[in-house]
Design an enzyme around this catalytic site. Structure first.
Site, PDB file in Angstrom:
ATOM      1  N   GLU A 150     -59.835  15.853  91.274  1.00  0.00           N
ATOM      2  CA  GLU A 150     -59.387  15.960  92.665  1.00  0.00           C
ATOM      3  C   GLU A 150     -58.162  16.894  92.643  1.00  0.00           C
ATOM      4  OE1 GLU A 150     -58.121  12.140  94.259  1.00  0.00           O
ATOM      5  OE2 GLU A 150     -59.094  12.540  96.172  1.00  0.00           O
ATOM      6  N   ASN A 188     -58.705   7.354  96.177  1.00  0.00           N
ATOM      7  CA  ASN A 188     -58.189   5.993  96.331  1.00  0.00           C
ATOM      8  C   ASN A 188     -58.151   5.527  97.782  1.00  0.00           C
ATOM      9  OD1 ASN A 188     -57.759   5.013  93.688  1.00  0.00           O
ATOM     10  ND2 ASN A 188     -56.146   6.523  93.462  1.00  0.00           N
TER      11      ASN A 188
END
Ligand code: NAD
Length: 284
Positions: A150, A188
């Site tokens: 990411e 997340n």
């Protein structure tokens, strides 16, 4: 860029060093603890030998890869790196201080990346004189296995920095996905509410942990149920990240489940303590 630095030789730092060396880069690996290097070296060697046994590497390659990873006792020893990836513990002030020091030590055109799971890249960049060259490179655990990086753009991160880091991730055999710098990024922000909601199901007596996980595995084709995954990540780590979402986004939907708080308070942190939603005590 042929030399990179990795700061922190724990679970993630060792994995990042390994995939970088496998991509042919020279890696300077720094940790503040002297015992971290032998531990990291042993972990990397185990991984490479497994690859050799399974035919993914040829004889001689593990040694050649390992020879490209150089332990660096002091932060000053990282001065020749064109890019540093910080993988120290998830503590805001520690990371800000490391960014300040790396900013002083590395060449003016070097890039400073962080593997943080939840700390603002914009804030880390602001601790330096080069926020346009600060970026998030969020690898997944275990690094040699997981395909994603990411790539997190802080408010000031330049297009050139982003493109260099995307290219580096591809060279390391990973797929970069670009996201912007908001709490929890994407990984997340999506995963942790799922885990939190699974815990609420147990807390409210909707289902047992086994039943919740089975629904998600068999019904949604998740390779692992959310509660077993939470045990693997560590319930303390999950709570910290959910708190970041709750505080940073300010919405009740991110409120940590009281059962999660209770388990963390009891020291039932999952696999690493032998007890979480499941028991990991060795059978006698
Ligand atoms: P870890 O505890 O295994 O490793 C951290 C290492 O940093 C240790 O070896 C420690 O000695 C070293 N360290 C501490 N202070 C230091 C300093 N001042 N300078 C240099 N080294 C220092 O932690 P980890 O699981 O590898 O996590 C590292 C980072 O990666 C964290 O930001 C974490 O949020 C992130 N992350 C972790 C995971 C995961 O599943 N473990 C996944 C993605 C991202």
């Amino acid at each position: 860029m042929e030399t990179i630095a990795v700061v922190g030789a724990g679970t993630m730092g060792a994995g990042i060093a390994q995939v970088a060396a496998q991509a042919g880069l020279e890696v300077l690996l720094h940790d503040s603890l002297p015992e971290a290097w032998p531990r990291a070296r042993a972990a990397i060697l185990r991984g490479l030998e497994r690859d050799l046994a399974q035919g993914r590497l040829t004889p001689g390659q593990p040694e050649a890869i390992l020879a490209r990873i150089h332990p660096a006792a002091r932060l000053e020893d990282l001065a020749t790196a064109g890019l540093a990836i910080e993988a120290a513990p998830e503590k805001r002030e520690l990371k800000r201080e490391l960014f300040r020091q790396l900013d002083r030590m590395l060449a003016p055109d070097a890039i400073l990346a962080s593997n943080t799971s939840s700390i603002s890249i914009t804030e880390l960049g602001a601790a330096t004189g080069r926020p346009q060259q600060c970026i998030g490179m969020h690898f997944m655990n275990p690094v040699p296995v997981m395909a994603l990086v990411e790539v997190i753009r802080g408010l000031a991160t330049s297009d050139a920095t982003t493109e260099t880091v995307r290219e580096l991730a591809r060279r390391m055999g990973k797929t970069p996905v670009e996201v912007r710098d908001f709490p929890g990024f994407v990984s997340n922000r999506v995963l942790m509410p799922l885990i939190n909601e699974a815990i609420f199901c147990v807390y409210e007596g909707v289902a047992t942990p086994e039943a919740v996980d089975e629904v998600m595995r068999l019904g949604m084709n998740h390779p692992m149920g959310p509660l077993r995954l939470a045990d693997l990540i560590g319930l303390d780590v999950c709570l910290d990240i959910i708190e970041v979402l709750h505080q940073g986004l300010g919405e009740d939907k991110y409120r940590p489940c009281p059962l999660l708080r209770q388990m963390v308070a009891a020291g039932r942190l999952g696999r690493k303590t032998g007890q979480g939603f499941y028991s990991y005590e060795r059978k006698k």
